[in-house]
Design a protein around this motif. Structure first.
Motif, PDB file in Angstrom:
ATOM      1  N   ARG A  64       0.834  -1.205   0.000  1.00  0.00           N
ATOM      2  CA  ARG A  64       0.000   0.000   0.000  1.00  0.00           C
ATOM      3  C   ARG A  64       0.874   1.262   0.000  1.00  0.00           C
ATOM      4  N   ASN A  65       2.028   1.213   0.660  1.00  0.00           N
ATOM      5  CA  ASN A  65       2.950   2.356   0.634  1.00  0.00           C
ATOM      6  C   ASN A  65       3.505   2.582  -0.764  1.00  0.00           C
ATOM      7  N   ALA A  66       3.549   1.524  -1.573  1.00  0.00           N
ATOM      8  CA  ALA A  66       4.011   1.633  -2.957  1.00  0.00           C
ATOM      9  C   ALA A  66       2.871   2.072  -3.886  1.00  0.00           C
ATOM     10  N   LYS A  67       1.753   2.489  -3.305  1.00  0.00           N
ATOM     11  CA  LYS A  67       0.594   3.016  -4.054  1.00  0.00           C
ATOM     12  C   LYS A  67      -0.109   1.946  -4.896  1.00  0.00           C
ATOM     13  N   HIS A  68      -0.240   0.752  -4.313  1.00  0.00           N
ATOM     14  CA  HIS A  68      -0.995  -0.325  -4.944  1.00  0.00           C
ATOM     15  C   HIS A  68      -1.961  -0.901  -3.918  1.00  0.00           C
ATOM     16  N   SER A  69      -3.045  -1.482  -4.385  1.00  0.00           N
ATOM     17  CA  SER A  69      -4.033  -2.079  -3.495  1.00  0.00           C
ATOM     18  C   SER A  69      -3.601  -3.473  -3.066  1.00  0.00           C
ATOM     19  N   PHE A  70      -3.938  -3.817  -1.824  1.00  0.00           N
ATOM     20  CA  PHE A  70      -3.710  -5.151  -1.287  1.00  0.00           C
ATOM     21  C   PHE A  70      -4.969  -5.529  -0.522  1.00  0.00           C
ATOM     22  N   VAL A  71      -5.702  -6.516  -1.031  1.00  0.00           N
ATOM     23  CA  VAL A  71      -6.990  -6.901  -0.451  1.00  0.00           C
ATOM     24  C   VAL A  71      -6.977  -8.401  -0.163  1.00  0.00           C
ATOM     25  N   ILE A  72      -7.436  -8.763   1.027  1.00  0.00           N
ATOM     26  CA  ILE A  72      -7.602 -10.164   1.377  1.00  0.00           C
ATOM     27  C   ILE A  72      -9.087 -10.488   1.287  1.00  0.00           C
ATOM     28  N   PRO A  83      -6.901  -5.736  11.854  1.00  0.00           N
ATOM     29  CA  PRO A  83      -6.224  -4.438  12.003  1.00  0.00           C
ATOM     30  C   PRO A  83      -6.647  -3.476  10.884  1.00  0.00           C
ATOM     31  N   ASP A  84      -6.677  -2.192  11.200  1.00  0.00           N
ATOM     32  CA  ASP A  84      -7.103  -1.175  10.236  1.00  0.00           C
ATOM     33  C   ASP A  84      -6.219  -1.118   9.000  1.00  0.00           C
ATOM     34  N   GLU A  85      -4.973  -1.549   9.120  1.00  0.00           N
ATOM     35  CA  GLU A  85      -4.032  -1.478   8.005  1.00  0.00           C
ATOM     36  C   GLU A  85      -4.269  -2.545   6.945  1.00  0.00           C
ATOM     37  N   ILE A  86      -5.175  -3.480   7.217  1.00  0.00           N
ATOM     38  CA  ILE A  86      -5.443  -4.568   6.281  1.00  0.00           C
ATOM     39  C   ILE A  86      -6.872  -4.440   5.767  1.00  0.00           C
ATOM     40  N   ILE A  87      -7.022  -4.511   4.453  1.00  0.00           N
ATOM     41  CA  ILE A  87      -8.341  -4.440   3.825  1.00  0.00           C
ATOM     42  C   ILE A  87      -8.833  -5.864   3.587  1.00  0.00           C
ATOM     43  N   VAL A  88     -10.036  -6.171   4.100  1.00  0.00           N
ATOM     44  CA  VAL A  88     -10.634  -7.490   3.933  1.00  0.00           C
ATOM     45  C   VAL A  88     -11.997  -7.330   3.275  1.00  0.00           C
ATOM     46  N   ALA A  89     -12.270  -8.177   2.294  1.00  0.00           N
ATOM     47  CA  ALA A  89     -13.564  -8.215   1.616  1.00  0.00           C
ATOM     48  C   ALA A  89     -14.114  -9.640   1.723  1.00  0.00           C
ATOM     49  N   PRO A  90     -15.420  -9.780   1.844  1.00  0.00           N
ATOM     50  CA  PRO A  90     -15.988 -11.124   1.987  1.00  0.00           C
ATOM     51  C   PRO A  90     -16.097 -11.918   0.681  1.00  0.00           C
ATOM     52  N   THR A  91     -16.098 -11.230  -0.459  1.00  0.00           N
ATOM     53  CA  THR A  91     -16.202 -11.931  -1.746  1.00  0.00           C
ATOM     54  C   THR A  91     -15.162 -11.385  -2.718  1.00  0.00           C
ATOM     55  N   LEU A  92     -14.853 -12.175  -3.726  1.00  0.00           N
ATOM     56  CA  LEU A  92     -13.887 -11.752  -4.743  1.00  0.00           C
ATOM     57  C   LEU A  92     -14.385 -10.516  -5.485  1.00  0.00           C
ATOM     58  N   GLN A  93     -15.678 -10.466  -5.792  1.00  0.00           N
ATOM     59  CA  GLN A  93     -16.231  -9.301  -6.490  1.00  0.00           C
ATOM     60  C   GLN A  93     -16.061  -8.030  -5.657  1.00  0.00           C
ATOM     61  N   GLU A  94     -16.308  -8.129  -4.356  1.00  0.00           N
ATOM     62  CA  GLU A  94     -16.104  -6.966  -3.495  1.00  0.00           C
ATOM     63  C   GLU A  94     -14.625  -6.583  -3.425  1.00  0.00           C
ATOM     64  N   GLY A  95     -13.746  -7.567  -3.499  1.00  0.00           N
ATOM     65  CA  GLY A  95     -12.314  -7.284  -3.552  1.00  0.00           C
ATOM     66  C   GLY A  95     -11.965  -6.479  -4.789  1.00  0.00           C
ATOM     67  N   PHE A  96     -12.515  -6.883  -5.947  1.00  0.00           N
ATOM     68  CA  PHE A  96     -12.288  -6.133  -7.188  1.00  0.00           C
ATOM     69  C   PHE A  96     -12.883  -4.728  -7.091  1.00  0.00           C
ATOM     70  N   ASP A  97     -14.038  -4.593  -6.454  1.00  0.00           N
ATOM     71  CA  ASP A  97     -14.659  -3.280  -6.283  1.00  0.00           C
ATOM     72  C   ASP A  97     -13.763  -2.357  -5.459  1.00  0.00           C
ATOM     73  N   ILE A  98     -13.157  -2.898  -4.400  1.00  0.00           N
ATOM     74  CA  ILE A  98     -12.258  -2.098  -3.563  1.00  0.00           C
ATOM     75  C   ILE A  98     -11.045  -1.649  -4.368  1.00  0.00           C
ATOM     76  N   VAL A  99     -10.468  -2.559  -5.147  1.00  0.00           N
ATOM     77  CA  VAL A  99      -9.316  -2.215  -5.983  1.00  0.00           C
ATOM     78  C   VAL A  99      -9.692  -1.117  -6.964  1.00  0.00           C
ATOM     79  N   GLU A 100     -10.837  -1.246  -7.600  1.00  0.00           N
ATOM     80  CA  GLU A 100     -11.286  -0.240  -8.567  1.00  0.00           C
ATOM     81  C   GLU A 100     -11.478   1.117  -7.892  1.00  0.00           C
TER      82      GLU A 100
END
Length: 110
Positions: A64-72, A83-100
């Motif tokens: 994330r410091n390198a200006k890229h998304s990291f989603v679990i 932890p607040d520093e980690i982005i978690v999504a319940p589904t793959l589609q929601e993961g893609f939505d967060i990246v977008e």
């Protein structure tokens, strides 16, 4: 570990090994996808808790410091313990939505 590419996003899917082994593999292969957004899909893992998600903390911070998304992606953890520093999504589609959404924010300078 299964590695797929969709546009500028690398999708890492894990089905069998432990989280610690997965993090080590990602770190070893990191130069291969360090310039992409990363989604780590862990829905196939049965036992998954706070101690497992914390294993990704340093990797997530660095990426994330390198200006890229990291989603679990997992639906097997209580988001209140993540932890607040980690982005978690319940589904793959929601993961893609967060990246977008994060890509749009970076394009706008946020």
């Amino acid at each position: 570990m299964i590695l797929d590419q969709k546009g500028n996003t690398s999708i890492i899917t894990q089905e069998t090994v432990t989280v610690i082994e997965l993090v080590k593999k990602i770190q070893a292969l990191y130069p291969k996808f360090k310039n992409n957004n990363i989604i780590v899909a862990l829905n196939a893992l049965d036992n998954f808790g706070r101690e497992d998600i914390v294993e990704f903390l340093q990797l997530s911070k660095n990426h994330r410091n390198a200006k890229h998304s990291f989603v679990i992606v997992t639906n097997k953890i209580d988001l209140a313990v993540v932890p607040d520093e980690i982005i978690v999504a319940p589904t793959l589609q929601e993961g893609f939505d967060i990246v977008e959404m994060e890509d749009m924010e970076r394009d706008l300078g946020f």
